[in-house]
Design a protein around this motif. Structure first.
Motif, PDB file in Angstrom:
ATOM      1  N   GLN A 298      72.439 -47.059  35.460  1.00  0.00           N
ATOM      2  CA  GLN A 298      71.412 -46.712  34.540  1.00  0.00           C
ATOM      3  C   GLN A 298      70.584 -48.541  35.030  1.00  0.00           C
ATOM      4  O   GLN A 298      69.042 -48.143  34.768  1.00  0.00           O
ATOM      5  CB  GLN A 298      71.475 -46.840  32.745  1.00  0.00           C
TER       6      GLN A 298
ATOM      7  N   LEU B  11      70.284 -49.220  37.693  1.00  0.00           N
ATOM      8  CA  LEU B  11      69.098 -49.355  38.901  1.00  0.00           C
ATOM      9  C   LEU B  11      68.861 -48.571  38.489  1.00  0.00           C
ATOM     10  O   LEU B  11      67.718 -47.741  39.594  1.00  0.00           O
ATOM     11  CB  LEU B  11      70.199 -48.907  39.730  1.00  0.00           C
ATOM     12  N   GLY B  12      68.153 -47.874  37.591  1.00  0.00           N
ATOM     13  CA  GLY B  12      67.516 -46.627  37.500  1.00  0.00           C
ATOM     14  C   GLY B  12      67.490 -45.151  36.276  1.00  0.00           C
ATOM     15  O   GLY B  12      67.113 -44.245  36.823  1.00  0.00           O
TER      16      GLY B  12
ATOM     17  N   HIS C  67      67.066 -47.665  32.326  1.00  0.00           N
ATOM     18  CA  HIS C  67      66.636 -47.626  33.643  1.00  0.00           C
ATOM     19  C   HIS C  67      65.352 -47.919  33.538  1.00  0.00           C
ATOM     20  O   HIS C  67      63.867 -47.343  35.011  1.00  0.00           O
ATOM     21  CB  HIS C  67      66.628 -45.983  33.932  1.00  0.00           C
TER      22      HIS C  67
ATOM     23  N   PHE D  96      71.140 -47.504  46.170  1.00  0.00           N
ATOM     24  CA  PHE D  96      71.648 -46.360  45.453  1.00  0.00           C
ATOM     25  C   PHE D  96      69.833 -46.660  44.519  1.00  0.00           C
ATOM     26  O   PHE D  96      70.287 -45.261  43.603  1.00  0.00           O
ATOM     27  CB  PHE D  96      72.771 -47.103  44.224  1.00  0.00           C
ATOM     28  N   GLY D  97      69.338 -47.679  43.755  1.00  0.00           N
ATOM     29  CA  GLY D  97      68.262 -47.649  42.891  1.00  0.00           C
ATOM     30  C   GLY D  97      67.535 -46.861  43.833  1.00  0.00           C
ATOM     31  O   GLY D  97      66.473 -46.717  43.262  1.00  0.00           O
TER      32      GLY D  97
ATOM     33  N   ARG E 164      66.893 -45.137  46.351  1.00  0.00           N
ATOM     34  CA  ARG E 164      67.078 -43.417  45.889  1.00  0.00           C
ATOM     35  C   ARG E 164      66.474 -42.713  44.707  1.00  0.00           C
ATOM     36  O   ARG E 164      66.826 -41.465  44.946  1.00  0.00           O
ATOM     37  CB  ARG E 164      68.110 -42.997  46.775  1.00  0.00           C
ATOM     38  N   ILE E 165      67.062 -43.259  43.706  1.00  0.00           N
ATOM     39  CA  ILE E 165      66.342 -42.625  42.307  1.00  0.00           C
ATOM     40  C   ILE E 165      64.848 -42.042  42.474  1.00  0.00           C
ATOM     41  O   ILE E 165      64.314 -43.704  42.546  1.00  0.00           O
ATOM     42  CB  ILE E 165      66.844 -43.967  41.273  1.00  0.00           C
ATOM     43  N   PRO E 166      64.220 -41.358  42.585  1.00  0.00           N
ATOM     44  CA  PRO E 166      63.298 -40.852  42.264  1.00  0.00           C
ATOM     45  C   PRO E 166      62.315 -41.769  41.176  1.00  0.00           C
ATOM     46  O   PRO E 166      62.320 -42.036  40.428  1.00  0.00           O
ATOM     47  CB  PRO E 166      62.566 -39.463  41.816  1.00  0.00           C
TER      48      PRO E 166
END
Lengths: 670, 388
Positions: A187, A189-190, B75, B100-101, B103-105
């Motif tokens: 979370q 990390l987004g 987030h 990882f971070g 790749r999150i849209p």
């Protein structure tokens, strides 16, 4: 010395495994038996497997079982996984308490779970009925069904209920092993919580979810007791069907399906174990190990560019699932139905198909194990049958308790084909409720290879000559009834002194060790294999024993001179049955001469249909190309002069029934 | 360097009536290296989790750039965290952990979800690997890395998102001493290079003093003192801070006048003032600020009861009128010998009496206490203020 002890321990282990697996091995071997006995080997054959796939009762229950297990597993896995996650967000103390609560249903006896679920559903249905009737009376826009019954829905709910704890139990350790900060990190990390769940938590706890689902699936497939109490009349799982089939004798068909069931559970077990072992090995070796081709393919498949393929596969699976669910609801929902409850191995199944093809009515054919079990099922309100086939004395009881609906004989023209001997009998003197299904007699079966004299009297059962060789029927009414006949009393006596005297006869013989044991279904195996010399059972069953007797065994049947019990099983319709028109059509169809001939040939019990009874020897000759032995025919359908001597059971008053029960529980206790 | 980035205003955190944080007020400046220092259960991790958004304070406000962010989920904050024991994703390799971070849209200004192009992800991951000296480790599984390498992956994974603030929760706790020293320098270097704010949680006072611009000493859910490392060391506000940071002899004294404090009925010159006449105070004397002189020349006289050789110096325990002091000296005074001591005015620090008075600064049970202090560096217990 040391060598010896090692040998000893090996022997112990060997014996242990023998005890564990010999029965299953035997079952597997006998599923390939060409003959239809479970005691005598008559050569190798796949006949019973073929038979299995043609048996619609079994195939339908396999379908029900698979559907209920898959659905229940899917629902329970999702619910259980999220429940476990929820548990882990609680404080330690509350979590431990809830996990303990979670364990209770698993430790709980299945019977308790089953009965309580059944009670719960029935209570809920009653409440719902009240609500629906009120709701329908105050408005007319929506019509709510006011009569819910146990069926596929409740079966599914019950399976979901008992599966969830297993999923939680398997997922919980994986959650415990997982670093709590992983979800926070994702979370951070987004990710939203849901994204974090899919991307991080799911891969971490997947092994737990998979093994939980596998165990849940196995439990579902395996379950008998809980299903038995919650399936109602419309659905029958495989385990329930097998149980119904074994009530009279274990046919090789049952061996075959049990073998398949055993193998499929074995495969599931092996799969889940192999998975675990492989994972451990991978963790030990790290990634230094070379990947197998399969794993490489799987990794490749997991890459982002194959997203469409993964989505497509998931979609296809979902479609198959939805279609199969849809098929079931179509199959059960849109066609007229009649729910029939009878006994195991008590109908030529060809008749069901014929009826369905001729009328378009779906027959939901279920089996009960005994009159008493049927009675308690009906009393609990859990069953939704239209037609049942109880025995004479039970019919008397059901009529007395106003549980049957009078029949409209105008809709049953074939009733005129029933022999007058079987009309207006004591249990239904004006014949308003019943159409006879079969009739038969109880007699003594003995092995002439051991018993040299000809048996003519019930006294043989209590004779010291045959000590240790007599099987006592494990049913108070029959066992004490035989003694009453022997003493010359009526089997329907309510005189306590007479009943006590009869019981004393049995109890005294029991003390003297005359009886090898008290048995019901085992009678088949014991008599066919020559392991006992004398037993009492029904004429039709004697004929099937003769068919399977081992070499050196020569069984004979006699109705003793003192007289015996004769019984009638008759079709009746339950009070307020929902499908009365269909029920009448079914009863009329079964009462026809053709149906009676087919049934008589299949179950070897006598038909109450005058024409069928007369025509059977000719029918037999036509079918098998050989003449029916007149002696066999006489055993099948006792001639009128023999029947004179016999007496049917009547429903006894409660105090007499209690006396029977008390006496019977004390047999062998003194 | 003086722009305020984060402010905690009157933040209180309570779990089931147990108060873990008690009305914390804290201001964090842009681009500073701030350390939350304190023993286990002092509330430092909870403070960090409030800033990260993993916990919402029971009362009080969290402000980021002047905007209240109490209810903003993690987030959506431009803050990233390096977790205790790193919390690397075990099912992903080094490269994917860092990516990882990315790749999150993300939602752009028009409200659409957009994904970073693969080339940019690749570029930024490799850049981060460069910064943390892990080029060539892309395909490794995280379980195959050493503690220090895992540490770097965790830092890279957080920094690759270009946060304004990096939170670090005892990041060096699981490393051995030598590696810890290297990583301290490494972290300091990265902070300078990236020009972002670091909020660092530790219970290791040496680490805090060596790395920080600002140190926040916490105990029992309250901030005891905020200041530069020098301030904290030289001017501790109370007995707790004096004892927790370095070694201190803390003695009851009476302030007779500005610049004059009385200990053991003897008057000493000091630099402190502003106390009421004859006010009872705590006096801090650091072990290295004491000079040993022949007995007859000493302001105080006592007997040496224990000597420990520490390499650079001897730690000796001296009994003054029944009160035991720790003194660090390069000259050996054998056990049993009588010595005198002298203390310069700048070696004496006077503090107001506090709830901690009388609890610290007595070396009567020296050896056990020493054990405790040296142990503390290796133990990285989770703070009891955590969820449970």
């Amino acid at each position: 010395m040391k060598r010896n002890s090692r040998l000893g321990s090996r022997l112990c282990i060997g014996l242990m495994f023998l005890f564990l697996y010999a029965p299953i091995l035997l079952l597997i071997i006998f599923s390939f038996n060409a003959g239809d006995s479970s005691a005598v080997w008559k050569g190798f054959s796949l006949h019973w497997y073929g038979q299995l796939f043609r048996n619609r009762l079994i195939m339908e229950s396999v379908y029900t079982t698979l559907l209920v297990s898959l659905l229940a597993t899917a629902i329970a896995t999702v619910a259980g996984t999220f429940a476990a996650i929820g548990l882990y967000s609680l404080g330690r103390r509350r979590r431990e308490a809830l996990l303990t609560v979670n364990n209770i249903p698993m430790m709980n006896a299945d019977i308790v779970t089953g009965v309580s679920l059944c009670l719960f559903f029935v209570a809920f249905f009653q409440g719902w009925g009240t609500f629906a009737r009120w709701f329908n009376s105050v408005q007319s826009a929506v019509e709510l069904p006011d009569r819910l019954v146990l069926g596929f829905g409740t079966l599914l709910l019950a399976h979901v209920t008992f599966n969830i704890p297993y999923v939680i139990l398997n997922v919980a350790p994986k959650l415990r092993q997982m670093d709590r900060n992983l979800m926070d990190a994702a979370q951070d990390l987004g990710c939203t919580w849901m994204q974090a769940f899919w991307k991080v938590m799911l891969p971490e706890i997947k092994p737990g979810i998979v093994s939980g689902a596998l165990i849940a699936f196995t439990m579902s497939i395996d379950d008998f007791i809980i299903s038995y109490f919650t399936a109602g009349s419309a659905s029958s799982t495989l385990a329930m069907t097998i149980y119904g089939m074994t009530k009279k004798r274990v046919t090789p068909e049952v061996n075959a399906i049990s073998t398949l069931l055993f193998l499929s559970v074995l495969v599931l077990l092996v799969l889940s174990n192999v998975k675990e072992v492989r994972q451990e090995a991978r963790e030990r070796l790290g990634a230094a190990r070379k990947l197998t081709a399969l794993e490489r393919a799987r990794q490749k498949f997991a890459e982002p560019q194959y997203l469409w393929a993964r989505r497509g596969l998931a979609g296809a699976l979902a479609c198959v699932f939805i279609v199969s669910v849809g098929f079931l609801s179509y199959a059960t929902g849109s066609r007229p139905v009649v729910n029939v409850c009878s006994w195991g191995e008590y109908i030529d199944e060809e008749l069901i198909t014929q009826f369905e093809e001729a009328t378009g009515i779906r027959v939901n054919y279920q089996t009960a194990e005994s009159n008493e079990a049927l009675y308690s099922l009906l009393k609990s309100g859990g069953a939704d049958y239209d037609v049942i086939v109880p025995s004479d004395y039970m019919i008397g009881r059901l009529i007395a308790e106003d549980m049957l609906e009078p029949l409209d004989y105008g809709q049953i023209p074939n009733f005129s084909l029933i022999d007058d001997r079987f009309k207006n009998l004591s249990y239904d003197p004006e014949n308003r409720y019943t159409v006879p299904y079969t009739w038969g007699t109880l007699g003594i079966i003995y092995n002439t290879a051991v018993v040299e004299e000809e048996i003519t009297s019930w006294r043989a059962l209590y004779d010291d000559k045959y000590a240790g060789n007599v099987l006592l029927i494990n049913n108070s009414r029959d066992a004490i009834g035989e003694a009453l006949f022997c003493l010359g009393y009526s089997v329907n006596t309510t005189d306590e002194a007479e009943i006590r005297e009869a019981f004393a006869l049995v109890a005294d013989a029991n003390r003297r060790g005359i009886f090898q044991g008290r048995v019901m279904d085992e009678i088949f195996l014991k008599m066919e294999g020559g392991n006992a010399a004398i037993a009492t059972y029904y004429a039709g069953d004697y004929l099937s024993m003769v068919d399977n007797q081992a070499e050196g065994v020569d069984l004979a049947f006699v109705i003793p001179e003192e007289g015996s019990n004769w019984f009638v099983d008759a079709m009746c319709m339950l009070k307020d049955a929902p499908h009365q028109r269909e029920a009448h059509m079914w009863i009329n169809f079964i009462a026809s001469t053709e149906a009676n001939l087919a049934n008589m040939d299949y179950i070897w019990y006598a038909s109450p249909n005058r024409e069928a009874l007369e025509r059977y020897p000719a029918y037999y000759e036509e079918l098998y190309g050989e003449e029916l032995d007149p002696e066999v025919y006489e055993i099948m359908a006792a001639p009128p002069e023999t029947l004179e001597r016999c007496e049917a059971y009547r429903n006894l008053p409660t105090e007499t029934l209690n006396l029977y029960k008390n006496l019977w529980t004390h047999l062998g206790a003194d | 360097m003086s722009k305020e980035l984060i402010r905690l205003a009157g933040c209180t955190m309570a779990f089931d009536d147990e108060v873990v944080l008690d009305k914390i007020n804290l201001s964090i400046q842009d681009k500073e290296f701030l350390t939350l220092l304190g023993p286990s259960g002092c509330g430092k991790t909870t403070t960090l989790r409030i800033i990260g958004g993993f916990q919402t304070p029971t009362s009080g406000d969290v402000l980021f750039d002047g905007v209240r962010i109490n209810a903003v989920p993690p987030h959506k904050r431009t803050i990233n965290t390096v977790f205790q024991k790193y919390a690397l994703f075990p099912h992903l390799n080094v490269y994917e952990n860092i990516a990882f971070g990315l790749r999150i849209p993300k939602t752009n200004a028009q409200g659409n979800k957009v994904k970073l192009p693969e080339e940019e992800i690749d570029h930024r991951v490799l850049e981060m690997l460069e910064i943390v000296n892990l080029r060539g480790f892309e395909k490794r599984r995280t379980a195959q890395l050493s503690g220090g390498q895992q540490q770097r992956v965790a830092i890279a994974r957080a920094l690759v998102n270009r946060p304004k603030v990096l939170l670090l929760d005892e990041p060096l706790g699981a490393l051995d001493l030598k590696l810890r020293k290297d990583m301290q320098n490494e972290l300091k270097r990265i902070q300078k290079a990236m020009e972002i704010t670091f909020v660092y949680v530790t219970h290791d006072q040496e680490e805090a003093l060596a790395m920080s611009d600002t140190v926040v000493v916490m105990d029992a859910g309250r901030i005891q003192q905020i200041g530069s490392p020098e301030d904290i060391y030289n001017e501790p506000r109370n007995a707790f801070v004096a004892d927790f940071i370095g070694e201190s002899n803390i003695i009851d004294g009476i302030m007779r006048a500005d610049g004059v404090v009385e200990i053991f009925n003897r008057r000493f010159q000091c630099l402190d003032g502003g106390f009421a006449p004859d006010e009872a105070v705590d006096v801090v004397i650091r072990p290295e600020d004491v000079d040993i002189v022949p007995e007859d020349q000493g302001q105080l006289r006592g007997t040496v009861t224990s000597v420990t050789f520490k390499g650079m110096q001897y730690d000796i325990i001296v009994d003054f009128y029944g009160f035991k002091w720790l003194i660090q000296t390069t000259d050996l005074s054998p056990v049993g010998s009588r010595i005198g001591i002298k203390i310069d005015p700048d070696g004496i620090h006077v503090m107001k009496k506090s709830e901690y008075s009388g609890m610290f600064g007595d070396y009567s049970s020296y050896s056990e206490e020493y054990e405790e202090i040296s142990d503390a560096g290796c133990v990285s217990e989770e703070e009891s203020g955590d969820e449970e």
